[in-house]
Design an enzyme around this catalytic site. Sequence first.
Site, short mmCIF file in Angstrom:
data_model
loop_
_atom_site.label_atom_id
_atom_site.label_comp_id
_atom_site.label_asym_id
_atom_site.label_seq_id
_atom_site.Cartn_x
_atom_site.Cartn_y
_atom_site.Cartn_z
N HIS A 82 -1.30 0.75 6.79
CA HIS A 82 -1.46 1.67 5.66
C HIS A 82 -0.21 2.54 5.53
CE1 HIS A 82 -5.51 0.90 4.16
NE2 HIS A 82 -5.83 0.58 5.40
N GLU A 131 -4.17 -4.31 9.30
CA GLU A 131 -4.38 -3.44 8.13
C GLU A 131 -3.40 -2.26 8.11
OE1 GLU A 131 -8.45 -2.43 7.39
OE2 GLU A 131 -9.17 -4.38 8.09
N GLU A 165 -4.90 0.46 10.52
CA GLU A 165 -6.27 0.96 10.43
C GLU A 165 -7.17 0.44 11.55
OE1 GLU A 165 -9.75 1.86 7.13
OE2 GLU A 165 -8.07 0.56 6.59
N HIS A 220 0.80 -1.23 0.00
CA HIS A 220 0.00 0.00 0.00
C HIS A 220 0.83 1.28 0.00
CE1 HIS A 220 -2.60 3.17 1.68
NE2 HIS A 220 -3.57 2.54 1.06
#
Length: 299
Positions: free
Chosen positions: A274, A272, A289, A232
């Site tokens: 990021h 998650e 996240e 990401h």
Amino acid sequence: MPHSPTVSITEFAVADRDAGPYGIAAGPDGALWFTLVHHGRIGRITRDGDHTSYRLASASGGPSVIAAGPDGALWFTEFRGHRIGRVSTAGDVTAFPLPTPDAGPFGITPGPDGALWFTEAGADRIGRITTDGQVTEFPLPVTGAFPSAIAAGPDDRLWFTMNQADAIGAIEGDGTVTVHTLPTPGAAPVGITAGADGALWFVEIGAGRIGRITPGDRIDEFALPDPAARPHAIATGPDGNCWFTEWGANRVGRITADGRVDEHDLPSPSSEPHGIALGPDGALWTALETGAIARLAVK
């Protein structure tokens, strides 16, 4: 051959699981600043994990990427609010609406001209904002490109990913844009950073690869061990290599200049990851996240 680094990871809970820590950047005050994309707040965390957050005018504006500006403040995009925001290190917030409706600003970075440059994912434009709030917008030669992250290159151009066009763009100060189509269909590049080797490094979230492009237009792509890792964001680390988040695999990875990849699992499952940034303490910091910030000390 470079050795695999030893990485010590500490996680700090900073918000509810639904708040969504997303972008992160080192501030001029020695702290890390981050966005809470789902709660409309900007957060601040120290090396020891002390944290606070500041409310924006709208809880639904979707603050996304954040960067340190040349004026000693932090600047950030509001993807759903279609604004560029500024927060001082004292927590004072100012918002600048964009001229184009539904612009969808996402990536932001300081430019070599003393302004902030940002992408307008919803409008296929690159924007420029001065520290006093004057906005200029430049249209891209490609429609439906979804320009995403942006970084200043070594050649005084701003380089950005074109997520839906499978391309990398470069824009000059006068708005002239060059587009470089990637070799891999469905690459869907997102994060991009200037590497220590003079190239721009980027992640291909759709193809599970890390890419590299030189100002001379040579493109290399390096496959990750897990093609479904969903890389990401990417940043240059304290060792001169590039470090990236694997949103779909709950890992942070490192890639060397010759394409060697090392990966490091995050302690909390399905966190998650990021945004990722090099902190003033020499560690890597990433926004998770699910409500936390992780610090990665590299040895």
